[in-house]
Design an enzyme around this catalytic site. Structure first.
Site, PDB file in Angstrom:
ATOM      1  N   VAL A   1       6.576   8.312  17.056  1.00 29.54           N
ATOM      2  CA  VAL A   1       6.419   8.674  15.400  1.00 29.54           C
ATOM      3  C   VAL A   1       5.020   9.667  15.403  1.00 29.54           C
ATOM      4  CG1 VAL A   1       6.082   8.614  12.813  1.00 29.54           C
ATOM      5  CG2 VAL A   1       7.809   7.589  14.398  1.00 29.54           C
TER       6      VAL A   1
ATOM      7  N   CYS B   1      -6.173   8.615   8.656  1.00 33.77           N
ATOM      8  CA  CYS B   1      -6.526   7.769  10.288  1.00 33.77           C
ATOM      9  C   CYS B   1      -6.374   9.110  11.005  1.00 33.77           C
ATOM     10  CB  CYS B   1      -5.767   6.423   9.881  1.00 33.77           C
ATOM     11  SG  CYS B   1      -6.447   5.166   8.787  1.00 33.77           S
TER      12      CYS B   1
ATOM     13  N   ARG C   1      -4.574  10.644   3.276  1.00 38.90           N
ATOM     14  CA  ARG C   1      -3.453  11.307   3.743  1.00 38.90           C
ATOM     15  C   ARG C   1      -3.020  11.367   2.624  1.00 38.90           C
ATOM     16  NH1 ARG C   1      -0.456  15.395   7.335  1.00 38.90           N
ATOM     17  NH2 ARG C   1       1.286  14.569   6.650  1.00 38.90           N
TER      18      ARG C   1
ATOM     19  N   ARG D   1      -8.794   0.057   4.104  1.00 38.44           N
ATOM     20  CA  ARG D   1      -7.607   0.510   3.865  1.00 38.44           C
ATOM     21  C   ARG D   1      -6.209   0.041   2.999  1.00 38.44           C
ATOM     22  NH1 ARG D   1      -7.387   6.109   6.322  1.00 38.44           N
ATOM     23  NH2 ARG D   1      -6.908   6.308   4.312  1.00 38.44           N
TER      24      ARG D   1
ATOM     25  N   LYS E   1       0.755  -1.242  -0.052  1.00 44.10           N
ATOM     26  CA  LYS E   1      -0.209  -0.131  -0.182  1.00 44.10           C
ATOM     27  C   LYS E   1       0.669   0.964   0.144  1.00 44.10           C
ATOM     28  CE  LYS E   1      -1.798   2.340   3.994  1.00 44.10           C
ATOM     29  NZ  LYS E   1      -1.737   3.062   4.332  1.00 44.10           N
ATOM     30  N   ASN E   2       1.780   1.513   1.043  1.00 42.68           N
ATOM     31  CA  ASN E   2       3.174   2.903   0.970  1.00 42.68           C
ATOM     32  C   ASN E   2       3.724   2.525   0.103  1.00 42.68           C
ATOM     33  OD1 ASN E   2       1.107   3.137   3.321  1.00 42.68           O
ATOM     34  ND2 ASN E   2       2.951   2.987   4.822  1.00 42.68           N
TER      35      ASN E   2
ATOM     36  N   ASP F   1       4.129   1.641  11.746  1.00 38.89           N
ATOM     37  CA  ASP F   1       2.781   0.778  11.283  1.00 38.89           C
ATOM     38  C   ASP F   1       3.142  -0.720  12.203  1.00 38.89           C
ATOM     39  OD1 ASP F   1       1.922   3.046   9.876  1.00 38.89           O
ATOM     40  OD2 ASP F   1       3.223   2.468   8.245  1.00 38.89           O
TER      41      ASP F   1
ATOM     42  N   ASP G   1       3.609  21.213   7.231  1.00 40.66           N
ATOM     43  CA  ASP G   1       4.770  22.402   7.013  1.00 40.66           C
ATOM     44  C   ASP G   1       6.200  21.878   6.715  1.00 40.66           C
ATOM     45  OD1 ASP G   1       4.761  20.129   9.659  1.00 40.66           O
ATOM     46  OD2 ASP G   1       6.631  21.377  10.346  1.00 40.66           O
TER      47      ASP G   1
ATOM     48  N   ARG H   1      -0.730  15.757  11.929  1.00 44.64           N
ATOM     49  CA  ARG H   1      -0.248  15.334  10.453  1.00 44.64           C
ATOM     50  C   ARG H   1       0.505  16.723  10.237  1.00 44.64           C
ATOM     51  NH1 ARG H   1      -2.299   9.613   8.748  1.00 44.64           N
ATOM     52  NH2 ARG H   1      -0.188   9.306   8.042  1.00 44.64           N
ATOM     53  N   PRO H   2       1.182  17.167  10.833  1.00 43.99           N
ATOM     54  CA  PRO H   2       0.928  18.644  10.089  1.00 43.99           C
ATOM     55  C   PRO H   2       2.335  18.623   8.157  1.00 43.99           C
ATOM     56  CG  PRO H   2       2.438  18.220  11.243  1.00 43.99           C
ATOM     57  CD  PRO H   2       1.866  16.931  11.846  1.00 43.99           C
TER      58      PRO H   2
HETATM   59  C1  UD1 Z   1       3.794   7.741   5.941  1.00 48.54           C
HETATM   60  C2  UD1 Z   1       3.238   6.579   6.083  1.00 48.54           C
HETATM   61  C3  UD1 Z   1       2.491   5.534   6.575  1.00 48.54           C
HETATM   62  C4  UD1 Z   1       3.640   6.052   8.419  1.00 48.54           C
HETATM   63  C5  UD1 Z   1       4.614   7.337   8.304  1.00 48.54           C
HETATM   64  C6  UD1 Z   1       5.462   6.544   9.195  1.00 48.54           C
HETATM   65  C7  UD1 Z   1       2.375   5.650   3.583  1.00 48.54           C
HETATM   66  C8  UD1 Z   1       0.676   6.103   2.735  1.00 48.54           C
HETATM   67  N1  UD1 Z   1       2.046   6.134   4.762  1.00 48.54           N
HETATM   68  O1  UD1 Z   1       3.175   8.380   6.361  1.00 48.54           O
HETATM   69  O2  UD1 Z   1       2.110   4.514   6.985  1.00 48.54           O
HETATM   70  O3  UD1 Z   1       2.720   5.662   9.339  1.00 48.54           O
HETATM   71  O4  UD1 Z   1       5.186   7.414   7.285  1.00 48.54           O
HETATM   72  O5  UD1 Z   1       6.845   6.064   8.750  1.00 48.54           O
HETATM   73  O6  UD1 Z   1       3.407   6.173   2.997  1.00 48.54           O
HETATM   74  N2  UD1 Z   1       5.894  15.706  10.253  1.00 48.54           N
HETATM   75  C9  UD1 Z   1       5.904  16.663  10.710  1.00 48.54           C
HETATM   76  N3  UD1 Z   1       5.402  17.642   9.560  1.00 48.54           N
HETATM   77  C10 UD1 Z   1       5.204  17.455   8.545  1.00 48.54           C
HETATM   78  C11 UD1 Z   1       5.270  16.414   7.634  1.00 48.54           C
HETATM   79  C12 UD1 Z   1       5.478  15.126   9.222  1.00 48.54           C
HETATM   80  O7  UD1 Z   1       5.673  17.422  11.474  1.00 48.54           O
HETATM   81  O8  UD1 Z   1       5.442  18.429   6.910  1.00 48.54           O
HETATM   82  C13 UD1 Z   1       5.661  14.193  11.097  1.00 48.54           C
HETATM   83  C14 UD1 Z   1       4.517  13.946  11.389  1.00 48.54           C
HETATM   84  O9  UD1 Z   1       3.733  14.106  12.611  1.00 48.54           O
HETATM   85  C15 UD1 Z   1       5.309  12.270  12.281  1.00 48.54           C
HETATM   86  C16 UD1 Z   1       6.519  12.209  11.494  1.00 48.54           C
HETATM   87  O10 UD1 Z   1       6.416  13.550  10.931  1.00 48.54           O
HETATM   88  O11 UD1 Z   1       4.964  12.144  13.144  1.00 48.54           O
HETATM   89  C17 UD1 Z   1       6.487  11.091  10.474  1.00 48.54           C
HETATM   90  O12 UD1 Z   1       5.544  11.189   9.301  1.00 48.54           O
HETATM   91  P1  UD1 Z   1       5.485  11.116   7.813  1.00 48.54           P
HETATM   92  O13 UD1 Z   1       6.210  10.574   7.631  1.00 48.54           O
HETATM   93  O14 UD1 Z   1       5.677  12.279   6.815  1.00 48.54           O
HETATM   94  O15 UD1 Z   1       4.309  10.297   7.460  1.00 48.54           O
HETATM   95  P2  UD1 Z   1       3.300   9.776   6.176  1.00 48.54           P
HETATM   96  O16 UD1 Z   1       4.265  10.665   4.919  1.00 48.54           O
HETATM   97  O17 UD1 Z   1       2.160  11.619   6.544  1.00 48.54           O
END
Ligand code: UD1
Length: 432
Positions: free
Chosen positions: A336, A127, A103, A413, A34-35, A314, A135, A132-133
């Site tokens: 995380v 989810c 997302r 999902r 999926k990812n 995950d 920024d 999940r910002p």
């Molecule tokens: C992806 C995966 C998800 C997995 C996650 C962490 C997909 C579709 N989803 O989610 O299954 O749980 O990686 O391995 O591949 N963060 C910030 N600012 C940002 C972006 C992220 O602070 O702009 C923080 C998030 O709040 C979190 C951490 O970074 O604490 C990891 O998030 P991220 O790696 O971005 O996860 P996703 O890509 O959303």
């Protein structure tokens, strides 16, 4: 707005009923990831034509295909194959009716920006596992020369072509992917430092390079993207789903059985498999298979989630089920996401001993009045997110009596044939 492009997911039942304490034995195949598939689909506005195979039949995948069709793609998603012609795509805002559903919709910001010089994408849903910002995504776009306007429910990103360097403050998977898409047609070069190094990132890089992109990786965590004029049609097979494989292995151990998963990549699961060994399970590994067996009482361990190659968030909810069966306490810390423990309330209702302090939990097996280990008891439980749903089903399979697990929309999902695979291995689960 009405969504007119809905493709059809085969699984719709919201509830399962589980007769507990049936050990699982046997061999099953791992589904496509999926990812990996989601970010490949989000990259498609950059390509003229694609054939992706080994694509899992998941609700999130259907939404991504629906978004691409809304943008003008033509073609099909059927029997694990996404075949799309993307030559006549038009740049339209992707509204919240789509983006609220997952997302990964936020990844279209980067690909539309890369393709059209502008992307307008509604605020993403998905989810609820903590804040999940975006920024890092938006600061990355800005540092590389784009303008970002986040208002009225949309992120709007515009640029005449990204160039330069950006260091991610933390290795976000999604931000790394978004910045790669946006840089593919750079008039010069983009360097990204402190990128995520999850297997899904390398899958995306391999996919885009196969289509004609020029992306190189330097140790430990830098990508250089040299702009190309166009990408070419490509055929690509999605890699196996490391999280599904781990979930099935946990199900085997939890039920005091033995499950072998084939067509997987054991090297993507180093930290989680080590945790299974540390808990006292037997783990055997081949080139593309893993077998995990229960061989005696489980021991408590300490697990802290983190960025790859650390223990993945995950897999956190799945390992918590094994912790709830171990006779000595485990310490589980979620680093995380800040709200990924809701399933622990349900496990406690089933009898597990759980104390939560902020993002850390102490977990051990259910006990009788004299403090002796006893079985968890079947219960009516809810699912709150994707991995939590799968974990509650495993909890039901190990508990005494009957467990009802609700809100299976979360399961669909991320898991293609989860209930069917478990029943094939010996579970007694029926849809309601
Ligand atoms: C992806 C995966 C998800 C997995 C996650 C962490 C997909 C579709 N989803 O989610 O299954 O749980 O990686 O391995 O591949 N963060 C910030 N600012 C940002 C972006 C992220 O602070 O702009 C923080 C998030 O709040 C979190 C951490 O970074 O604490 C990891 O998030 P991220 O790696 O971005 O996860 P996703 O890509 O959303």
């Amino acid at each position: 707005m009405t969504i007119k492009y809905m493709s059809v997911l085969t699984k719709t039942k919201e509830t399962v009923i589980i007769s507990g304490q049936t050990p699982l034995f046997g061999t099953v195949t791992t589904q496509g990831s999926k990812n990996s598939a989601l970010p490949l689909l989000a990259a498609l506005p950059l390509l003229p034509e694609v054939e992706l195979t080994n694509v899992p039949d998941l609700s999130d995948i259907h939404v991504m295909v629906d978004i691409l069709k809304y943008l003008g793609a033509t073609g099909t998603f059927s029997e694990g194959v996404v075949k799309l012609d993307l030559r006549n795509l038009i740049n339209r805002p992707i509204s919240v009716e789509f983006t609220d559903q997952l997302r990964a919709s936020s990844l279209f910001m980067g690909s539309l920006l890369g393709k059209f010089g502008e992307g307008r994408v509604g605020m993403p849903g998905g989810c609820v596992i903590g804040s999940r910002p975006l920024d890092i995504h938006t600061n990355g776009f800005k540092t590389l020369g784009a303008e970002v306007d986040s208002g009225a429910g949309y992120h709007t990103v515009t640029s005449n072509g990204l160039e330069g360097q950006f260091t991610l403050p933390l290795p976000s998977v999604g931000a790394t992917q978004n910045l790669i898409y946006a840089s593919i047609f750079s008039p010069g070069e983009v360097k990204l430092h402190n990128i995520a190094i999850e297997p899904e990132i390398f899958e995306l890089v391999n996919f885009l390079n196969a289509a004609g992109a020029n992306i190189t990786f330097e140790m430990p965590k830098t990508l250089t993207i040299r702009g190309v004029k166009r990408l070419n049609p490509v055929q690509f097979k999605v890699q196996p789903d490391r999280i599904e494989a781990f979930t099935l292995l946990v199900a085997g151990i939890a039920t005091k059985g033995s499950v072998k998963v084939t067509h997987c990549c054991p090297e993507h699961l180093t930290a989680p498999l080590q945790s299974l060994v540390d808990m006292g399970a037997k783990v055997e590994i081949g080139d593309d298979w893993i077998e995990a067996s229960y061989v005696g009482p489980l021991k408590g361990i300490t697990v802290e989630t983190g960025f790859y190659p650390a223990f993945p968030t995950d897999c956190q909810q799945q390992i918590s089920i094994l912790m709830a069966l171990a006779e000595t306490p485990s310490i589980l810390t979620e680093k995380v996401f800040n709200s990924r423990f809701r399933h622990l309330d349900e496990l406690r209702n089933m009898g597990a001993e759980i104390k939560v302090n902020d993002n850390s939990a102490v977990i051990k097996c259910a006990e009788d009045a004299e403090g002796k280990p006893k079985n968890m008891i079947g219960y009516k439980v809810d699912s709150y997110d994707l991995r939590g749903a799968a974990s509650m089903i495993i909890a039901g399979m190990v508990s005494e009596g009957v467990t009802t697990v609700q809100s299976l929309r979360y399961l669909y999902r991320g898991y293609e044939d989860f209930i069917e695979k478990l029943n094939y291995l010996g579970a007694e689960i029926s849809y309601k």
